[in-house]
Design a protein around this motif. Structure first.
Motif: not given
Length: 238
Positions: A185-213
């Motif tokens: 995962l650490k290799n994709y931490d700096k992929l681009g402005e739309h990607f965010y490390r939200c958990h030790k096991s996940y990097i998400i693309n913020k453009q595809h978020i529908q909802q945050i609980d």
């Protein structure tokens, strides 16, 4: 590498399709035929919904949309795909410059004994270029090695990265596809402005978020999949 073939002669369409399919099967190089058709409108519709890397197009399609117009339409929306013309109209080769389609090759059907070899040579060159695309840092693509195959995936198509339960493996989630590959995962931490490390096991693309609980510390993506989020990283995301 996704290939589309558009040829109005059914026999020739079958021959080109068979040539490419057999080569891909023999080499197991990840080349696939996404569409083989006589109708250019089907190509336009398919290209709007799918990433196409290489086109084989006849110039005279017996349709109000010629192969040149189809190629011009494709080039306006995709500046990097390979376009290869297969035709009997050698006198029309100069028009490929007029239409500014930057064709990779122009194969004449009249040279019957050479058509299969020319198709394969053009296909191999298109595949070579496809493999190099992911190395161009100016292009927003992730290049994955999956077995003996190479996948080039556009940033926008990525929903999230997930650490796999298998050691040293990641899972990349697309709209309706998941691909496991070797990586960290650490290799994709700096992929681009739309990607965010939200958990030790996940990097998400913020453009595809529908909802945050927030209560459940859960991120729901537009394709219905969910990702965990740590309290600290969730605050940063919000």
């Amino acid at each position: 590498m996704n290939v589309v073939i558009c040829e109005d002669n059914l026999e020739q369409l079958s021959e080109i399709t068979k040539t490419i399919h057999n080569y891909a099967l023999m080499e197991d190089n990840g080349i696939m035929i996404g569409l083989s058709t006589t109708n250019p409108l089907e190509v336009v519709d398919y290209a709007e919904k799918n990433k196409v890397d290489c086109y084989f197009i006849d110039i005279d399609l017996n349709h109000e949309m010629t192969g040149l117009k189809l190629a011009s339409n494709i080039r306006q929306s995709d500046p990097i795909c390979c376009i290869i013309f297969v035709t009997t109209h050698s006198e029309m080769s100069y028009l490929t410059f007029t239409y500014k389609v930057a064709a990779l090759d122009f194969i004449l059907k009249d040279e019957v004994d050479l058509v299969e070899a020319r198709v394969l040579n053009a296909l191999k060159e298109a595949h070579r270029r496809y493999q190099q695309i992911g190395q161009d840092k100016a292009v927003n693509l992730v290049k994955l090695k999956v077995g003996s195959r190479t996948r080039n995936i556009e940033f926008h198509d990525i929903y999230f990265f997930e650490a796999s339960p298998n050691p040293h493996k990641l899972i990349i989630h697309l709209h309706n596809e998941q691909i496991e590959f070797s990586g960290r995962l650490k290799n994709y931490d700096k992929l681009g402005e739309h990607f965010y490390r939200c958990h030790k096991s996940y990097i998400i693309n913020k453009q595809h978020i529908q909802q945050i609980d927030v209560a459940e510390r859960m991120i729901i993506m537009r394709n219905g999949e969910t990702c965990l989020a740590s309290s600290r990283l969730l605050k940063g995301l919000l």
